[in-house]
Design a protein around this motif. Structure first.
Motif, mmCIF file in Angstrom:
data_model
loop_
_atom_site.group_PDB
_atom_site.id
_atom_site.type_symbol
_atom_site.label_atom_id
_atom_site.label_comp_id
_atom_site.label_asym_id
_atom_site.label_seq_id
_atom_site.Cartn_x
_atom_site.Cartn_y
_atom_site.Cartn_z
ATOM 1 N N PRO A 88 -16.158 3.462 -12.845
ATOM 2 C CA PRO A 88 -16.796 2.272 -11.719
ATOM 3 C C PRO A 88 -16.262 0.763 -12.153
ATOM 4 N N GLY A 89 -15.946 -0.014 -11.406
ATOM 5 C CA GLY A 89 -15.599 -1.270 -11.534
ATOM 6 C C GLY A 89 -14.094 -1.582 -11.908
ATOM 7 N N VAL A 90 -13.507 -0.570 -12.275
ATOM 8 C CA VAL A 90 -12.000 -0.687 -12.736
ATOM 9 C C VAL A 90 -11.061 -0.741 -11.294
ATOM 10 N N PRO A 91 -10.499 -1.857 -11.426
ATOM 11 C CA PRO A 91 -9.778 -2.139 -10.131
ATOM 12 C C PRO A 91 -8.375 -1.039 -10.225
ATOM 13 N N VAL A 92 -7.820 -0.861 -9.059
ATOM 14 C CA VAL A 92 -6.839 -0.043 -8.530
ATOM 15 C C VAL A 92 -5.428 -0.963 -8.727
ATOM 16 N N LYS A 93 -4.697 -0.675 -9.249
ATOM 17 C CA LYS A 93 -3.451 -1.419 -9.338
ATOM 18 C C LYS A 93 -2.479 -0.934 -8.183
ATOM 19 N N LYS A 94 -2.080 0.582 -8.350
ATOM 20 C CA LYS A 94 -1.133 0.972 -7.486
ATOM 21 C C LYS A 94 -1.624 2.316 -6.933
ATOM 22 N N MET A 95 -0.992 2.521 -5.687
ATOM 23 C CA MET A 95 -1.284 4.064 -5.173
ATOM 24 C C MET A 95 0.035 4.285 -4.664
ATOM 25 N N VAL A 96 0.449 5.595 -4.893
ATOM 26 C CA VAL A 96 1.628 6.495 -4.306
ATOM 27 C C VAL A 96 1.200 7.538 -3.178
ATOM 28 N N LEU A 97 1.929 7.783 -2.637
ATOM 29 C CA LEU A 97 1.792 9.203 -1.733
ATOM 30 C C LEU A 97 2.907 9.661 -1.527
ATOM 31 N N THR A 98 2.866 11.074 -1.361
ATOM 32 C CA THR A 98 4.025 12.031 -0.743
ATOM 33 C C THR A 98 3.289 13.103 0.242
ATOM 34 N N ALA A 99 4.019 13.150 1.212
ATOM 35 C CA ALA A 99 3.448 14.166 2.133
ATOM 36 C C ALA A 99 4.514 14.923 3.165
ATOM 37 N N TYR A 134 2.857 2.872 -2.307
ATOM 38 C CA TYR A 134 4.207 3.307 -1.916
ATOM 39 C C TYR A 134 4.125 4.746 -1.202
ATOM 40 N N PHE A 135 4.887 4.867 -0.193
ATOM 41 C CA PHE A 135 4.569 6.171 0.408
ATOM 42 C C PHE A 135 5.961 6.935 0.805
ATOM 43 N N MET A 136 6.052 7.916 0.631
ATOM 44 C CA MET A 136 7.353 8.824 1.268
ATOM 45 C C MET A 136 6.896 10.162 1.812
ATOM 46 N N GLY A 137 8.230 10.710 2.196
ATOM 47 C CA GLY A 137 7.741 12.341 2.885
ATOM 48 C C GLY A 137 7.869 13.210 1.520
ATOM 49 N N THR A 138 8.572 14.326 1.653
ATOM 50 C CA THR A 138 8.642 15.075 0.306
ATOM 51 C C THR A 138 9.784 14.634 -0.272
ATOM 52 N N GLY A 139 10.514 13.784 0.111
ATOM 53 C CA GLY A 139 11.902 13.313 -0.513
ATOM 54 C C GLY A 139 12.520 12.039 0.261
ATOM 55 N N GLY A 140 13.657 11.571 -0.147
ATOM 56 C CA GLY A 140 14.163 10.345 0.759
ATOM 57 C C GLY A 140 13.709 9.082 0.501
ATOM 58 N N SER A 146 2.845 -4.260 -0.237
ATOM 59 C CA SER A 146 2.338 -5.127 -1.413
ATOM 60 C C SER A 146 0.886 -5.067 -1.269
ATOM 61 N N SER A 147 0.047 -4.554 -0.302
ATOM 62 C CA SER A 147 -1.381 -4.486 -0.023
ATOM 63 C C SER A 147 -1.614 -3.562 1.187
ATOM 64 N N MET A 148 -2.699 -3.172 1.456
ATOM 65 C CA MET A 148 -3.108 -2.692 2.626
ATOM 66 C C MET A 148 -3.245 -3.574 3.742
ATOM 67 N N GLU A 149 -3.546 -5.024 3.364
ATOM 68 C CA GLU A 149 -3.160 -5.878 4.586
ATOM 69 C C GLU A 149 -1.970 -5.793 5.258
ATOM 70 N N SER A 150 -1.116 -5.599 4.519
ATOM 71 C CA SER A 150 0.330 -5.261 5.294
ATOM 72 C C SER A 150 0.268 -3.934 6.411
ATOM 73 N N LEU A 151 -0.349 -3.129 5.977
ATOM 74 C CA LEU A 151 -0.317 -2.029 6.866
ATOM 75 C C LEU A 151 -1.592 -1.909 7.777
ATOM 76 N N LEU A 152 -2.690 -2.746 7.396
ATOM 77 C CA LEU A 152 -3.974 -2.914 8.276
ATOM 78 C C LEU A 152 -4.562 -4.313 8.394
ATOM 79 N N PRO A 153 -3.686 -5.224 9.352
ATOM 80 C CA PRO A 153 -4.046 -6.609 9.532
ATOM 81 C C PRO A 153 -5.484 -6.472 10.240
ATOM 82 N N LEU A 154 -6.131 -7.683 10.177
ATOM 83 C CA LEU A 154 -7.222 -7.538 10.962
ATOM 84 C C LEU A 154 -8.352 -6.582 10.757
#
Length: 161
Positions: A88-99, A134-140, A146-154
């Motif tokens: 609790p209270g520890v900030p998140v710096k980065k998140m990466v996803l593969t799907a 950062y996000f990718m498929g299974t490769g490629g 830079s932040s969620m604001e880039s993916l979810l404005p407003l």
């Protein structure tokens, strides 16, 4: 008279994992391993997530499906909620996803779904700092926001309540 509002965003695209910085490559390896443990018997679409916290802890999550579809959770929320409960209270710096599908390769980068975007946005606002995603498929190709604001404005937040 109405005015037009233009919203734009900028994302970085890497051709493959090898172009990532070593820290980001390592984080994506954690996400790939988490993806291999996903429970996705209904959609057969597995997602892995790894989060780097400010204290350098790495937390992973994967999608957990349920026959009552709304009862499952996405990998991003599994990882974020675990991080929030254990650190609790520890900030998140980065998140990466593969799907991607469990039975085949998928080379189209897969961004967080709408529900996850809202949750990530809430974490950003709470910690008053952006989270690199950062996000990718299974490769490629790998895409970096830079932040969620880039993916979810407003985005919707507590200021509207």
């Amino acid at each position: 008279m109405s005015k037009k509002l233009n919203i734009s965003t900028s994302l970085e695209v890497y051709e493959n994992l090898q172009e990532l910085a070593s820290e980001d490559f390592l984080l994506m390896e954690h996400a790939v391993k988490a993806r291999s443990r996903a429970y996705a018997p209904y959609s057969e679409f597995a997602v892995g997530c790894a989060i780097l916290l400010e204290n350098n802890e790495i937390v992973t999550g994967n999608n957990q499906e349920n026959a009552a579809y709304p009862s499952g959770l996405c990998a991003e929320r599994v990882a974020l909620f675990y991080a929030g409960s254990q650190y609790p209270g520890v900030p998140v710096k980065k998140m990466v996803l593969t799907a991607g599908p469990m039975s085949s390769d998928f080379f189209k980068p897969v961004p967080p779904c709408g529900a996850c975007r809202q949750v990530i946005s809430e974490y950003e606002k709470r910690q008053e700092n952006g989270i690199e995603i950062y996000f990718m498929g299974t490769g490629g190709k790998v895409v970096r926001a830079s932040s969620m604001e880039s993916l979810l404005p407003l985005s919707f937040d507590k200021n509207y309540l």
